[in-house]
Design a protein around this motif. Structure first.
Motif, PDB file in Angstrom:
ATOM      1  N   ASP A 154       0.941  -1.558  -0.136  1.00  0.00           N
ATOM      2  CA  ASP A 154       0.437   0.040   0.177  1.00  0.00           C
ATOM      3  C   ASP A 154       0.823   1.323   0.339  1.00  0.00           C
ATOM      4  O   ASP A 154       0.388   2.189   0.265  1.00  0.00           O
ATOM      5  CB  ASP A 154      -0.509  -0.098   0.980  1.00  0.00           C
ATOM      6  CG  ASP A 154       0.032  -0.009   2.497  1.00  0.00           C
ATOM      7  OD1 ASP A 154       0.396  -0.710   2.766  1.00  0.00           O
ATOM      8  OD2 ASP A 154      -0.290   0.914   3.192  1.00  0.00           O
ATOM      9  N   GLU A 155       2.179   1.187  -0.010  1.00  0.00           N
ATOM     10  CA  GLU A 155       2.997   2.422   0.114  1.00  0.00           C
ATOM     11  C   GLU A 155       3.385   2.489  -1.725  1.00  0.00           C
ATOM     12  O   GLU A 155       4.480   1.572  -1.836  1.00  0.00           O
ATOM     13  CB  GLU A 155       4.329   1.794   1.232  1.00  0.00           C
ATOM     14  CG  GLU A 155       3.613   2.124   2.571  1.00  0.00           C
ATOM     15  CD  GLU A 155       4.925   1.553   3.490  1.00  0.00           C
ATOM     16  OE1 GLU A 155       5.949   2.359   2.938  1.00  0.00           O
ATOM     17  OE2 GLU A 155       4.761   1.365   4.174  1.00  0.00           O
ATOM     18  N   GLU A 156       2.990   4.125  -1.725  1.00  0.00           N
ATOM     19  CA  GLU A 156       3.066   3.543  -3.604  1.00  0.00           C
ATOM     20  C   GLU A 156       5.151   3.879  -3.081  1.00  0.00           C
ATOM     21  O   GLU A 156       5.399   3.850  -4.634  1.00  0.00           O
ATOM     22  CB  GLU A 156       2.627   5.100  -3.719  1.00  0.00           C
ATOM     23  CG  GLU A 156       1.350   5.140  -3.628  1.00  0.00           C
ATOM     24  CD  GLU A 156       0.520   6.404  -4.190  1.00  0.00           C
ATOM     25  OE1 GLU A 156       1.123   7.227  -5.345  1.00  0.00           O
ATOM     26  OE2 GLU A 156      -0.541   6.377  -4.054  1.00  0.00           O
ATOM     27  N   ASP A 157       5.960   4.598  -2.210  1.00  0.00           N
ATOM     28  CA  ASP A 157       7.389   4.354  -3.081  1.00  0.00           C
ATOM     29  C   ASP A 157       7.907   3.508  -2.784  1.00  0.00           C
ATOM     30  O   ASP A 157       9.147   2.987  -3.326  1.00  0.00           O
ATOM     31  CB  ASP A 157       7.583   5.617  -1.419  1.00  0.00           C
ATOM     32  CG  ASP A 157       7.218   4.906  -0.445  1.00  0.00           C
ATOM     33  OD1 ASP A 157       6.716   4.341  -0.345  1.00  0.00           O
ATOM     34  OD2 ASP A 157       8.492   5.186   0.701  1.00  0.00           O
ATOM     35  N   VAL A 158       7.260   2.163  -2.417  1.00  0.00           N
ATOM     36  CA  VAL A 158       7.649   0.727  -2.740  1.00  0.00           C
ATOM     37  C   VAL A 158       8.104   1.358  -4.456  1.00  0.00           C
ATOM     38  O   VAL A 158       9.018   0.283  -4.287  1.00  0.00           O
ATOM     39  CB  VAL A 158       7.090  -0.190  -2.445  1.00  0.00           C
ATOM     40  CG1 VAL A 158       7.592  -1.385  -2.932  1.00  0.00           C
ATOM     41  CG2 VAL A 158       6.668  -0.145  -0.760  1.00  0.00           C
ATOM     42  N   GLN A 159       7.363   1.566  -4.952  1.00  0.00           N
ATOM     43  CA  GLN A 159       7.868   0.953  -6.911  1.00  0.00           C
ATOM     44  C   GLN A 159       8.765   1.800  -7.222  1.00  0.00           C
ATOM     45  O   GLN A 159       9.509   1.112  -7.632  1.00  0.00           O
ATOM     46  CB  GLN A 159       5.995   1.402  -7.426  1.00  0.00           C
ATOM     47  CG  GLN A 159       6.528   1.361  -8.908  1.00  0.00           C
ATOM     48  CD  GLN A 159       4.735   1.844  -9.438  1.00  0.00           C
ATOM     49  OE1 GLN A 159       4.002   2.196  -8.887  1.00  0.00           O
ATOM     50  NE2 GLN A 159       5.455   1.320 -10.960  1.00  0.00           N
ATOM     51  N   SER A 160       8.786   2.448  -7.082  1.00  0.00           N
ATOM     52  CA  SER A 160      10.460   3.257  -7.344  1.00  0.00           C
ATOM     53  C   SER A 160      11.381   2.760  -6.624  1.00  0.00           C
ATOM     54  O   SER A 160      12.076   2.243  -7.354  1.00  0.00           O
ATOM     55  CB  SER A 160      10.521   4.859  -7.134  1.00  0.00           C
ATOM     56  OG  SER A 160      10.725   4.481  -5.652  1.00  0.00           O
ATOM     57  N   LEU A 161      11.487   2.276  -5.296  1.00  0.00           N
ATOM     58  CA  LEU A 161      12.203   1.222  -4.519  1.00  0.00           C
ATOM     59  C   LEU A 161      12.830   0.470  -5.377  1.00  0.00           C
ATOM     60  O   LEU A 161      14.303  -0.090  -5.771  1.00  0.00           O
ATOM     61  CB  LEU A 161      11.944   1.262  -3.485  1.00  0.00           C
ATOM     62  CG  LEU A 161      12.997   0.166  -2.429  1.00  0.00           C
ATOM     63  CD1 LEU A 161      14.229   0.990  -1.909  1.00  0.00           C
ATOM     64  CD2 LEU A 161      12.746  -0.063  -1.124  1.00  0.00           C
ATOM     65  N   PHE A 162      11.863  -0.530  -5.633  1.00  0.00           N
ATOM     66  CA  PHE A 162      11.892  -1.475  -6.442  1.00  0.00           C
ATOM     67  C   PHE A 162      12.437  -1.430  -7.602  1.00  0.00           C
ATOM     68  O   PHE A 162      13.262  -2.297  -8.639  1.00  0.00           O
ATOM     69  CB  PHE A 162      11.519  -2.647  -6.566  1.00  0.00           C
ATOM     70  CG  PHE A 162      10.793  -4.087  -5.695  1.00  0.00           C
ATOM     71  CD1 PHE A 162      10.983  -4.895  -5.775  1.00  0.00           C
ATOM     72  CD2 PHE A 162       9.873  -3.060  -3.844  1.00  0.00           C
ATOM     73  CE1 PHE A 162      11.048  -5.280  -4.915  1.00  0.00           C
ATOM     74  CE2 PHE A 162       9.621  -3.782  -3.414  1.00  0.00           C
ATOM     75  CZ  PHE A 162      10.040  -5.693  -3.396  1.00  0.00           C
ATOM     76  N   LEU A 163      12.268  -0.488  -8.630  1.00  0.00           N
ATOM     77  CA  LEU A 163      12.275  -0.416  -9.867  1.00  0.00           C
ATOM     78  C   LEU A 163      14.137   0.530  -9.491  1.00  0.00           C
ATOM     79  O   LEU A 163      14.923   0.069 -10.831  1.00  0.00           O
ATOM     80  CB  LEU A 163      11.214   0.669 -11.011  1.00  0.00           C
ATOM     81  CG  LEU A 163      10.110   0.550 -10.530  1.00  0.00           C
ATOM     82  CD1 LEU A 163       9.517   2.000 -11.264  1.00  0.00           C
ATOM     83  CD2 LEU A 163      10.504  -0.855 -11.776  1.00  0.00           C
ATOM     84  N   GLN A 164      14.253   1.070  -8.677  1.00  0.00           N
ATOM     85  CA  GLN A 164      15.767   0.832  -9.013  1.00  0.00           C
ATOM     86  C   GLN A 164      17.242   0.589  -8.658  1.00  0.00           C
ATOM     87  O   GLN A 164      17.823  -0.616  -8.855  1.00  0.00           O
ATOM     88  CB  GLN A 164      15.698   2.587  -6.944  1.00  0.00           C
ATOM     89  CG  GLN A 164      16.982   2.933  -7.150  1.00  0.00           C
ATOM     90  CD  GLN A 164      17.904   3.647  -8.151  1.00  0.00           C
ATOM     91  OE1 GLN A 164      17.584   4.362  -8.944  1.00  0.00           O
ATOM     92  NE2 GLN A 164      19.580   3.714  -8.065  1.00  0.00           N
ATOM     93  N   GLN A 165      16.480  -0.667  -7.392  1.00  0.00           N
ATOM     94  CA  GLN A 165      17.239  -1.392  -7.363  1.00  0.00           C
ATOM     95  C   GLN A 165      17.405  -2.909  -7.750  1.00  0.00           C
ATOM     96  O   GLN A 165      18.103  -3.690  -7.729  1.00  0.00           O
ATOM     97  CB  GLN A 165      16.529  -2.086  -5.367  1.00  0.00           C
ATOM     98  CG  GLN A 165      16.662  -1.593  -4.624  1.00  0.00           C
ATOM     99  CD  GLN A 165      18.468  -1.373  -3.651  1.00  0.00           C
ATOM    100  OE1 GLN A 165      18.551  -1.880  -4.166  1.00  0.00           O
ATOM    101  NE2 GLN A 165      18.483  -0.029  -3.159  1.00  0.00           N
TER     102      GLN A 165
END
Length: 126
Positions: free
Chosen positions: A8-19
């Motif tokens: 439910d935390e939207e910032d998880v998406q950018s974290l995965f795409l970065q990692q």
């Protein structure tokens, strides 16, 4: 390998795409994201045969990750089964027990150790 991340935390998406930018660029993995258990089930209605792995948060508003896991195991049990790894900020035995009893393949804690996660993914591909 198609991976569905449910959190439910939207910032998880950018974290995965970065990692995983290198793995994405090399077409080793492809990510899709759902912000709730309900949205994950909607996604799976059409694309369950494409998804190899689901990474799901446990504590979400509405449907919990444990409820989602139970529904996935009930509704999408045809071989090959989708691998489901639960992710939580709470490393307590009760959540872990419930996750494993409901068919989780693994149980990871936040903050995520992406090196460990990538090792788990390599094992899935072999």
């Amino acid at each position: 390998m198609k991976i569905l991340v449910v959190d439910d935390e939207e910032d998880v998406q950018s974290l995965f795409l970065q990692q995983f930018r290198k793995e994405i660029r090399n077409h080793e993995v492809e990510f899709d994201f759902a912000l709730s258990g309900e949205k994950a089930l909607d996604y799976l209605k059409d694309k369950h045969s494409e998804v190899v792995l689901i990474l799901s948060d446990i504590n979400m508003p509405g449907m919990s990750g444990i409820e989602l896991l139970s529904r996935i195991r009930h509704d999408y049990d045809a071989p090959p089964p989708i691998v489901v790894m639960m992710i939580t900020a709470y490393d307590d035995e009760e959540n872990k027990r419930q996750a494993m009893e409901n068919g989780a393949n693994n149980y990871l804690t936040k903050p995520l150790d992406f090196k460990l996660l990538k090792e788990n993914l390599k094992n899935l591909r072999t």
